[in-house]
Design a protein around this motif. Structure first.
Motif, PDB file in Angstrom:
ATOM      1  N   ASN A  91       0.838  -1.190   0.000  1.00  0.00           N
ATOM      2  CA  ASN A  91       0.000   0.000   0.000  1.00  0.00           C
ATOM      3  C   ASN A  91       0.879   1.248   0.000  1.00  0.00           C
ATOM      4  OD1 ASN A  91      -1.614   2.178   0.897  1.00  0.00           O
ATOM      5  ND2 ASN A  91      -3.035   0.747   1.847  1.00  0.00           N
ATOM      6  N   ARG A  92       0.460   2.273  -0.718  1.00  0.00           N
ATOM      7  CA  ARG A  92       1.219   3.521  -0.801  1.00  0.00           C
ATOM      8  C   ARG A  92       1.431   4.129   0.587  1.00  0.00           C
ATOM      9  NH1 ARG A  92       2.142   7.934  -4.436  1.00  0.00           N
ATOM     10  NH2 ARG A  92       1.988   9.927  -3.351  1.00  0.00           N
ATOM     11  N   GLY A  93       0.398   4.132   1.417  1.00  0.00           N
ATOM     12  CA  GLY A  93       0.509   4.682   2.760  1.00  0.00           C
ATOM     13  C   GLY A  93       1.501   3.916   3.618  1.00  0.00           C
ATOM     14  N   HIS A  94       1.487   2.603   3.493  1.00  0.00           N
ATOM     15  CA  HIS A  94       2.439   1.752   4.220  1.00  0.00           C
ATOM     16  C   HIS A  94       3.873   2.098   3.798  1.00  0.00           C
ATOM     17  CE1 HIS A  94       3.657  -2.068   6.191  1.00  0.00           C
ATOM     18  NE2 HIS A  94       4.570  -2.082   5.239  1.00  0.00           N
ATOM     19  N   PHE A  95       4.057   2.230   2.505  1.00  0.00           N
ATOM     20  CA  PHE A  95       5.389   2.519   1.969  1.00  0.00           C
ATOM     21  C   PHE A  95       5.874   3.907   2.415  1.00  0.00           C
ATOM     22  CE2 PHE A  95       8.576   3.397  -1.263  1.00  0.00           C
ATOM     23  CZ  PHE A  95       9.242   2.186  -1.303  1.00  0.00           C
ATOM     24  N   LEU A  96       4.989   4.883   2.334  1.00  0.00           N
ATOM     25  CA  LEU A  96       5.356   6.232   2.767  1.00  0.00           C
ATOM     26  C   LEU A  96       5.597   6.296   4.275  1.00  0.00           C
ATOM     27  CD1 LEU A  96       3.038   8.411   0.505  1.00  0.00           C
ATOM     28  CD2 LEU A  96       5.506   8.028   0.278  1.00  0.00           C
ATOM     29  N   ALA A  97       4.900   5.455   5.031  1.00  0.00           N
ATOM     30  CA  ALA A  97       5.123   5.393   6.477  1.00  0.00           C
ATOM     31  C   ALA A  97       6.521   4.871   6.777  1.00  0.00           C
ATOM     32  CB  ALA A  97       4.068   4.520   7.145  1.00  0.00           C
ATOM     33  N   ILE A  98       6.991   3.903   6.006  1.00  0.00           N
ATOM     34  CA  ILE A  98       8.355   3.395   6.197  1.00  0.00           C
ATOM     35  C   ILE A  98       9.358   4.518   5.965  1.00  0.00           C
ATOM     36  CG2 ILE A  98      10.120   1.850   5.249  1.00  0.00           C
ATOM     37  CD1 ILE A  98       7.827  -0.153   4.675  1.00  0.00           C
ATOM     38  N   ILE A  99       9.175   5.267   4.888  1.00  0.00           N
ATOM     39  CA  ILE A  99      10.081   6.385   4.600  1.00  0.00           C
ATOM     40  C   ILE A  99       9.997   7.443   5.698  1.00  0.00           C
ATOM     41  CG2 ILE A  99      10.544   8.287   2.995  1.00  0.00           C
ATOM     42  CD1 ILE A  99       9.595   6.431   0.734  1.00  0.00           C
ATOM     43  N   GLY A 100       8.787   7.790   6.097  1.00  0.00           N
ATOM     44  CA  GLY A 100       8.607   8.801   7.133  1.00  0.00           C
ATOM     45  C   GLY A 100       9.209   8.400   8.466  1.00  0.00           C
ATOM     46  N   LEU A 101       8.980   7.164   8.880  1.00  0.00           N
ATOM     47  CA  LEU A 101       9.545   6.696  10.149  1.00  0.00           C
ATOM     48  C   LEU A 101      11.069   6.632  10.102  1.00  0.00           C
ATOM     49  CD1 LEU A 101       6.980   3.911  11.105  1.00  0.00           C
ATOM     50  CD2 LEU A 101       7.348   6.098  12.261  1.00  0.00           C
ATOM     51  N   THR A 102      11.611   6.297   8.937  1.00  0.00           N
ATOM     52  CA  THR A 102      13.066   6.290   8.785  1.00  0.00           C
ATOM     53  C   THR A 102      13.626   7.700   8.966  1.00  0.00           C
ATOM     54  OG1 THR A 102      12.940   4.409   7.274  1.00  0.00           O
ATOM     55  CG2 THR A 102      14.953   5.706   7.222  1.00  0.00           C
TER      56      THR A 102
END
Length: 113
Positions: A91-102
């Motif tokens: 999911n796009r949101g899941h992927f962006l969450a990984i980037i954001g949390l990093t």
């Protein structure tokens, strides 16, 4: 001990580069998939972060709240990457969450003193 700490920090930064670089490549390709670089980066960041939290310094221990925060973020990132690694697309949101949390994890490391 200083050489060990510096080596762990260097590997930790390589893990960050792998995770963020792998994610940016996937994002630019518009294919939200967990690639091996992201998995290796998340694992390296988690393991070397645990090693860096060991009391290797002479009285200059980091704040325990900072360590717990960074550990929680690193575990969350690793879990999000590890359990999504075999999916054809995430999911796009899941992927962006990984980037954001990093990026939040890196910000905690840099700005929390």
């Amino acid at each position: 001990m200083e050489a060990l700490r510096l080596t762990l920090r260097y590997i930790h930064l390589i893990g960050f580069a792998l995770l963020l670089g792998g994610a940016v490549v996937q994002y630019l390709k518009s294919k939200f998939r967990i690639n091996p670089a992201m998995l290796w980066g998340a694992a390296l960041m988690l393991l070397t972060g645990i090693g860096l939290s060991a009391p290797l310094r002479d009285g200059g221990e980091p704040d325990p709240a900072k360590l717990v925060t960074k550990l929680a973020l690193a575990l969350l990132i690793f879990v999000m990457v590890f359990f999504s690694r075999k999916r054809e697309a995430v999911n796009r949101g899941h992927f962006l969450a990984i980037i954001g949390l990093t990026l939040v994890n890196a910000a905690v490391a840099v700005f929390w003193r």
